[in-house]
Design a protein around this motif. Sequence first.
Motif, mmCIF file in Angstrom:
data_model
loop_
_atom_site.group_PDB
_atom_site.id
_atom_site.type_symbol
_atom_site.label_atom_id
_atom_site.label_comp_id
_atom_site.label_asym_id
_atom_site.label_seq_id
_atom_site.Cartn_x
_atom_site.Cartn_y
_atom_site.Cartn_z
ATOM 1 N N ASN A 198 0.803 -1.209 0.000
ATOM 2 C CA ASN A 198 0.000 0.000 0.000
ATOM 3 C C ASN A 198 0.840 1.264 0.000
ATOM 4 O OD1 ASN A 198 -3.166 0.067 0.368
ATOM 5 N ND2 ASN A 198 -2.363 -1.928 0.918
ATOM 6 N N GLY A 201 2.203 1.315 -3.770
ATOM 7 C CA GLY A 201 1.156 1.539 -4.762
ATOM 8 C C GLY A 201 0.177 2.637 -4.385
ATOM 9 N N ALA A 202 0.631 3.542 -3.505
ATOM 10 C CA ALA A 202 -0.293 4.555 -2.980
ATOM 11 C C ALA A 202 -1.037 5.283 -4.103
ATOM 12 C CB ALA A 202 0.462 5.552 -2.117
ATOM 13 N N ARG A 203 -0.322 5.645 -5.160
ATOM 14 C CA ARG A 203 -0.955 6.434 -6.223
ATOM 15 C C ARG A 203 -2.038 5.639 -6.936
ATOM 16 N NH1 ARG A 203 3.597 9.268 -5.954
ATOM 17 N NH2 ARG A 203 3.448 11.493 -6.406
ATOM 18 N N VAL A 204 -1.693 4.414 -7.313
ATOM 19 C CA VAL A 204 -2.652 3.606 -8.064
ATOM 20 C C VAL A 204 -3.881 3.313 -7.211
ATOM 21 C CG1 VAL A 204 -2.996 1.449 -9.287
ATOM 22 C CG2 VAL A 204 -0.799 2.614 -9.418
ATOM 23 N N ILE A 205 -3.623 2.968 -5.959
ATOM 24 C CA ILE A 205 -4.740 2.641 -5.080
ATOM 25 C C ILE A 205 -5.692 3.827 -4.954
ATOM 26 C CG2 ILE A 205 -5.318 2.226 -2.658
ATOM 27 C CD1 ILE A 205 -2.851 0.355 -2.630
ATOM 28 N N ARG A 206 -5.128 5.005 -4.822
ATOM 29 C CA ARG A 206 -5.998 6.185 -4.703
ATOM 30 C C ARG A 206 -6.669 6.506 -6.021
ATOM 31 N NH1 ARG A 206 -3.037 9.787 -0.054
ATOM 32 N NH2 ARG A 206 -2.410 7.951 1.109
ATOM 33 N N ALA A 207 -5.937 6.321 -7.112
ATOM 34 C CA ALA A 207 -6.530 6.624 -8.411
ATOM 35 C C ALA A 207 -7.750 5.748 -8.662
ATOM 36 C CB ALA A 207 -5.502 6.414 -9.510
ATOM 37 N N PHE A 208 -7.685 4.505 -8.194
ATOM 38 C CA PHE A 208 -8.816 3.605 -8.406
ATOM 39 C C PHE A 208 -9.792 3.612 -7.236
ATOM 40 C CE2 PHE A 208 -6.042 1.851 -11.630
ATOM 41 C CZ PHE A 208 -6.946 1.584 -12.648
ATOM 42 N N ASN A 209 -9.605 4.552 -6.332
ATOM 43 C CA ASN A 209 -10.479 4.651 -5.158
ATOM 44 C C ASN A 209 -10.577 3.334 -4.398
ATOM 45 O OD1 ASN A 209 -11.261 7.372 -5.307
ATOM 46 N ND2 ASN A 209 -12.583 6.862 -7.044
ATOM 47 N N LYS A 210 -9.427 2.674 -4.247
ATOM 48 C CA LYS A 210 -9.463 1.368 -3.617
ATOM 49 C C LYS A 210 -9.142 1.433 -2.127
ATOM 50 C CE LYS A 210 -10.100 -1.933 -5.655
ATOM 51 N NZ LYS A 210 -11.424 -2.469 -6.017
ATOM 52 N N GLU A 211 -9.097 2.643 -1.567
ATOM 53 C CA GLU A 211 -8.695 2.751 -0.170
ATOM 54 C C GLU A 211 -9.565 1.875 0.733
ATOM 55 O OE1 GLU A 211 -9.264 5.394 -2.170
ATOM 56 O OE2 GLU A 211 -8.091 7.164 -1.558
ATOM 57 N N GLU B 113 -3.805 5.230 4.230
ATOM 58 C CA GLU B 113 -4.624 5.442 3.043
ATOM 59 C C GLU B 113 -5.040 6.902 2.880
ATOM 60 O OE1 GLU B 113 -5.272 2.985 0.777
ATOM 61 O OE2 GLU B 113 -3.954 1.746 2.009
ATOM 62 N N MET B 395 -4.849 14.712 -10.515
ATOM 63 C CA MET B 395 -5.456 13.651 -9.711
ATOM 64 C C MET B 395 -5.629 14.091 -8.256
ATOM 65 S SD MET B 395 -5.986 10.923 -11.531
ATOM 66 C CE MET B 395 -5.920 9.400 -10.632
ATOM 67 N N PHE B 397 -3.255 14.426 -6.131
ATOM 68 C CA PHE B 397 -2.314 13.792 -5.211
ATOM 69 C C PHE B 397 -1.640 14.891 -4.401
ATOM 70 C CE2 PHE B 397 -1.867 10.178 -8.460
ATOM 71 C CZ PHE B 397 -2.838 9.445 -7.812
ATOM 72 N N TRP B 432 2.422 -0.789 -11.159
ATOM 73 C CA TRP B 432 2.267 -1.336 -9.818
ATOM 74 C C TRP B 432 1.135 -2.344 -9.848
ATOM 75 C CZ3 TRP B 432 -1.863 -1.490 -6.438
ATOM 76 C CH2 TRP B 432 -1.551 -1.965 -5.160
#
Lengths: 577, 586
Positions: A198, A201-211, B113, B395, B397, B432
Amino acid sequence: MKKILKYLKDYRKESILAPLFKMLEASFELLIPLVVAAIIDTGIPNRDNSYIIRMCAIMIALGIIGLTCSLTAQYFSARAAVGFATKLRHALFSHIQSLSFTEMDTIGTSTLITRMTSDVNQVQSCVNMVLRLFLRSPFIVLGAMVMAFTIDWEAALVFVVTIPLLCIVVFGVMLVTMPLYKKVQAGLDKVLGITRENLTGARVIRAFNKEESEIRYFTNHNQLLTAMQVHVGKIAALTNPFTYIIINGAIVVLIYIGAVRVESGILLQGQVVALVNYMSQILVELIKMADLIVNITKSVACGDRIQSIFETETSISVTEKKEGWDKKETDSYAVEWDHVCLTYQGAGAESLTDINLKVRKGQTVGVIGGTGSGKTSLIHLIPRFYDVTKGTIKINGIDVRDYPIEELRRKIGIVMQKAVLFKGTIRENLLWGNKEATEEELWEALETAQAKEIVEGKEGGLDSNIAQGGKNLSGGQRQRFTIARALVRKPEILILDDSASALDYATDAKLRKAIRERKEQMTVFIVSQRTSSIQYADQIIVLDDGIAVGVGTHQELLQTCPVYQEIYYSQFPKEEQ
Amino acid sequence: MAQEKTKRKKQIQTLKKVMQFIGKHWLFLFLSILLGAVTVALRLYLPILIGDAVNFIVGKENVNFHGLFAILQTMAIIILLTAGAQWLMNICNNKITYQVVQDIREKAFRKLEILPLKYIDSHSYGEIVSRVIADVDQFADGLLMGFTQFFTGLVTILGTLVIMLTKNVGITVVVILVTPISLFVASFIARKTYMMFKLQSETRGEQTAFIDEMIGNQKVVQAFGHEKEAMEQFDAINNRLSSCSLNAIFFSSITNPSTRFVNSLVYTGVALTGAMAVVKGTLSVGDLTSLLSYANQYTKPFNEISGVVTELQNALACVARVFELIEEEAQTPDAVDAVEKTQVDGRVSLQNVNFSYVPEQKLIQNFSLKVKPGQRVAIVGPTGCGKTTIINLLMRFYDVNSGSIQVDGTDIRHMTRRSLRAGYGMVLQETWLKAGTIRENIIMGKPDATEDDILTAAKASHAHSFIKRLPNGYDTWIGEDGGSLSQGQKQLLCITRVMLCLPPMLILDEATSSIDTRTEIRIQKAFARMMEGRTSFIVAHRLSTIREADIILVMKDGNIIEQGNHETLLAQGGFYANLYQSQFSM
C-alpha cells in the motif's frame, strides 16, 4: 535453529560465564531455607537472639554476593546475546547478498526483511533469556530436590514425582504451540506485505479509489492474525495454572507426609517448613522456566525461518579462482552465444531457444523483439544473473562460468529497465560504478549520459542528496543517472536494457551519439523497443518468443526479416521514408 | 530538567491514548480485573492455610491429624479454583492485548490510506513498515506482560500488606519501610533506560530502511558488485545498533537483581523480627512461616512490576512511534459541501495555477489551460521538466499552491476525491500490481465486472494472449510487484485495468514505453478508440501520439513554454520543432 547458534561461538567466554554466575547466585539462594530452618529449629527453641541475628547477617551476606553474581551474569549474557544477534544479522545480510536472481525472484523482499529484523530480535532476546535462566532454573529445581533429600529422603520422593510431571506439562504445551507460532509469524508476514504494497502503490490505489477495499483486505488479514495469536495464547496460557496445581498439590502431600514423619519424631517442625519452602522455590523457578520455554518456542520458529534463508543456496556456482584463467583470454569475440537455451526455474517452457550470436569487440548490438520475447533474458546471461540451461556463453573466448564472478561483472556495465538509485549523494551513487573514479571521470560519464545539466542545475552539484529510491528525481533523471553510473566503471561491455524508455527522442539520440564517441572500445548492447535506437547498430538480433528470427544490419533485416519489417514500419510509416 | 518533564508528559499522553484503545474492551478488562482479584485473593489465602497446617505439626506425637485433614482439603479446593481463575484471566488478557494491537494496527493502516502523498514520498517505506509491524509487535509483548503481571502484582502487594497487618503490626511496619527503596530503584532504572530503548528502536528503523533498500534492489547491487560496500554500510549501522542494544538490555536488566536484593533485605527483616517475636511468644511458628512466605510473595510482585515497567517503557517508546504515524496530519479532508459528481463531461480547466513541492524551488507558475471534452492533451518536453507534476495536480495527489483546477466547472477541491478520481483512468510510468491473481488486478477499478467485460478489456489491450498462456490463466497468482511478469506484461495489465473502467478522462504517463512497438501499435489503436470522446492527458514522446493531440503542451523546467497543435508548433520553429527534428537527426 542449531546452525545459527554457531554465531554464538565468538562469545564462548560470555556464554559460559553468564550461566555460571547465575548458578552461583542460585546456590546462594538455595541456602536461604536452610538458614530459616536453623532459626526455627535452633534459634527459637533455645531463645538465642544472638544466634538469630547471626543467621540474619548470613542471609544479608548471601544477598550481597547474589547481587554481585547476578549483575555479572546479566552483563555477560547481554553482551553475548547482542553480539550474537549482530553477527547473525551480518551473516544473514551477507548471505542474502550472495543469493542470485533466481532465489530473489522466489523468496520475495518482505519476507527477507522480517527475517532480518523481527525474527533476529526475537532470537536475540531468547538467547539473552536462555543464558540467564537455562542453567539457573533447572539448577534450582534439581538443587531444591537435592536439598530436600538431605533433609529427609522419604519426603523428598514427592519431589521426584512432581518434577517429571511438571516437565510433561511444560514440554507438552511447547510441542503443541511450536507449529502454531510458525503460523502466527506467517500471518504477520502477510500483514507486512499488505502494508508495504500500500505504500509502493499509494498512487494507483488512490486513483482507483481502492482505499476502502484495501482497508477491508488489511482488516481481514489483521483479524486472522489476531485470531491465530489468541488461539496460541489460549494454549500457552494453560502452562501456569497447571504448574500451579501440581506444585501446590505437592505441597499438600508434603505437609501430610511431613506431619506423619514429625509425629513419629523423624522430622522437626522447621524442617517441614524448609521442605515447603523448597517446593515453593521450584514454583517460582518453573514460572520463569515456562516463560523461557514459551520464548524459546517462538524463537525456535523464528530461528528456523532464519536458517531456511541460510539453507537457500545460490544457484550460481562460484568458480574458485583458477590460476592463469585470464591468460586464456583471446581476442576472437567479445561475447559469443553458442547454442544457448534458458529455462527459468519452475517455468514450463524455454525462454530462450538455441541462440547463436557472435559479437566482435567494439561492436554495437541492437536487441529488439516483442514483450516477453526474451530480450532481457538474453542479456542477463552475460553477467551470469542466470545460468544457461544448455549451450555456453563466452566472453573473450572463455566460458562465463569459468570467470571468478567479480572479475566477470567488473567487465560489464549494465543499465536495467527499472532505474534504481540509492539514498545518498549523486556522487556516492555514481561511485557504485567504480570506487576509484576521479572527479573528471564522473563528469565525463555524466556528460555522456546527458545528465550533466541536471547536476549542474542542483545547488549541491555532485553532492546533492538523492532520497531513497531516487524519489526526488523524475523517471528520466533517474534513468540518466543509472546510465552514468554504468559508464563510470568504463566497462568492456555496456548493456542498456531498454534504458532510454523514459527519455525523449532528442535526449535518447544525443545519448547514443555520445556513447559512440567515447574513447574506450566498448562493446555495446542496446535493448530497445524503438528501431530508431538500434538502427545504426553493427548487428541487430530480432527475437520472437525466445527464438532469434533475424540477425543482421538494419538494411539486411529490412530486406529479409518480416518481424523486423513489421516493427520498423509501425514506427516509421512508409510515406515518410 | 524541562526536557525531562516534557518527556514524562509525552509518556503520560501516550499512555492515555493506549488507555483509550483498551477502554473499548471494557468487558474483558472488567473480567480480567475481577478474575485477577480472585486469583490473588485465593493465592494469598493459601499461605495462611499452610501456616495453620504447620501449627498442627508441633513435634513428636504432637500432631493434630484431624485438624490437618480439614485444612488440606480446603487447600485442594482453593488450589483448583485459583488455577481456573488464572487460566480465564490469561485468556481475557490475551484477548484484550491482541484486540488492542489489531485496532492500533488497523488505525495506522487506515491512516496510510489518507496520508498526503507528500508524506509517503518523503519517507522510506521500510521505516513506515517498521512502525506498523515491528513497533506494534513489540508493543504487544509489553502490553501482554503488563496485563498479566502489573495488576495482579499490585493487588498482591496490597493484599499481602493487609494480611500481614492482621498477623503482626511490627513486622509489617518493617516491610513497609523497606518497600520505597525497591520502588525507587526500579523507577530510577526505568527512567534511565527509556531513552536507551528509544535510541535502539530508532536505530532499528534505520537499519530496516537500509535493508529494504539494498535487498529490495539486490539486482542492481549485484550487477555493480557493490556487495562489499553495502556490507560495510550495513555493518556500520549494525555495530551502532549493537552498542545501543547492549546498553538498553544491560541497564534494563539491572532492575531485577537490584530489586531482588532489596527483597532479600525485606525477607531477612521479617525473619529477624519474626523470630524475635516467636522467642518473645507473641507469634507462633506457623504464623512466622506464613509471614515469611508472604514476604516472598510480597516482594515477588515488585520484581515483576519493575520488570514490567521496563518492558512497558520499551512498549511505550514503540507505540509512541506508531501514534506519531497515526497522528500525522492527513490530507485535507473533502470539503463538507463537496460535490459527488457521478457524471463528468470531461471539461478540464486550469486557472493561474502555481505549484512547487518545496517553496524554494518554484515549479509551475501562473499556468492556465482550457480543455474541452474529448480533447487530447499531449505533454512533451525534455525529461525532468515536470510532466509528472501535472498528473499529481490533476489527480489531486498534491494540492495547488494557488489558482484552481476545475473539472466540469467545479473546483476539484469542492469535489469528493472519490468522484474526481473515478472520473480519471490512469496508467503510470511505474507499473504497480498487487499480490493477487491477474483477475483481481484487472478488476481493481470495477469489482463487479463480468467475465465477458474482463475478456473484452484484456483482448482490447492485447493482454489476453499472454494471460491465457500463463499456468492458471486469469487466476494465475502473481507475487509482490508483479512477480515474474515482464515489465511489458505488467504494463499491459495496468492498461487492461483502465480499459475495463473506461472513465471519461484519461491520464497516460508514458504508458507504453516498455511495450514493444508491434503490440504498441495495436494498443494505440485501442487507445484511440478508448480516447474517442474522452478527455485525455498523455505524457508521451511517441510522435504518433503527439501528432494526433489537439493540444500539445511543451514543458521545460516546470513551466509550459509552448502550447498549440503539431502543425502550429512546427511552424513556430521553437523548442518543439527542435525536439521533433532531433528524432531524425541521426
